[in-house]
Motif scaffolding. Structure first.
Motif, PDB file in Angstrom:
ATOM      1  N   THR A 166      48.396  43.701  41.934  1.00 45.94           N
ATOM      2  CA  THR A 166      49.589  44.418  41.489  1.00 45.94           C
ATOM      3  C   THR A 166      50.759  43.774  42.227  1.00 45.94           C
ATOM      4  O   THR A 166      50.560  42.991  43.132  1.00 45.94           O
ATOM      5  N   SER A 167      51.965  44.138  41.868  1.00 48.13           N
ATOM      6  CA  SER A 167      53.098  43.623  42.637  1.00 48.13           C
ATOM      7  C   SER A 167      53.498  44.587  43.753  1.00 48.13           C
ATOM      8  O   SER A 167      53.781  44.172  44.868  1.00 48.13           O
TER       9      SER A 167
ATOM     10  N   THR B 113      51.200  41.215  45.440  1.00 44.59           N
ATOM     11  CA  THR B 113      52.081  40.050  45.571  1.00 44.59           C
ATOM     12  C   THR B 113      53.351  40.333  46.385  1.00 44.59           C
ATOM     13  O   THR B 113      53.808  39.465  47.125  1.00 44.59           O
TER      14      THR B 113
ATOM     15  N   GLU C 292      43.682  36.330  43.028  1.00 46.59           N
ATOM     16  CA  GLU C 292      44.183  36.928  41.788  1.00 46.59           C
ATOM     17  C   GLU C 292      45.182  38.028  42.120  1.00 46.59           C
ATOM     18  O   GLU C 292      45.240  38.504  43.251  1.00 46.59           O
ATOM     19  N   ASN C 293      45.941  38.422  41.123  1.00 51.63           N
ATOM     20  CA  ASN C 293      46.940  39.471  41.286  1.00 51.63           C
ATOM     21  C   ASN C 293      46.308  40.853  41.158  1.00 51.63           C
ATOM     22  O   ASN C 293      45.616  41.129  40.182  1.00 51.63           O
TER      23      ASN C 293
END
Ligand SMILES: [Zn+2]
Length: 97
Positions: free
Chosen positions: A79-80, A50, A76-77
């Motif tokens: 990780t950041s 993200t 979908e995520n």
């Protein structure tokens, strides 16, 4: 992945199931992967870093992600920040998320 979960919940599993996923959200996921999927009437789920979205041309931007979502792709995520977890200390665990 949404179809996989749905199939597992209902027990209605196709004979030869395939799940396609992409990690990290690189721009070629859009320019090559997404286009190939559309040309073959297939769907996939893209797991995105993200903090890399809308940062530079190496990664997909939010316009690309919205287009793919509107065409039935899963977003979908992943990780950041995509830190290398094996190199992190547990002492500072909370600041990496
Ligand atoms: Zn990754």
């Amino acid at each position: 992945m949404e179809d996989v979960v749905k199939s597992l919940k209902t027990g209605n599993i196709p004979k030869r199931p395939v799940a396609i996923t992409f990690d990290d959200g690189y721009a070629d996921n859009y320019t090559a992967g997404f286009k190939a999927l559309m040309n073959n009437n297939m769907k996939a789920t893209f797991f995105i870093i993200t903090d890399k979205t809308d940062v530079d041309s190496w990664y997909m931007n939010s316009t690309m992600l919205k287009e793919m979502l509107s065409k039935g792709m899963g977003i979908e995520n992943h990780t950041s920040k995509h830190q290398e977890l094996n190199k992190l200390s547990r002492d500072n665990e909370s600041k990496y998320y």
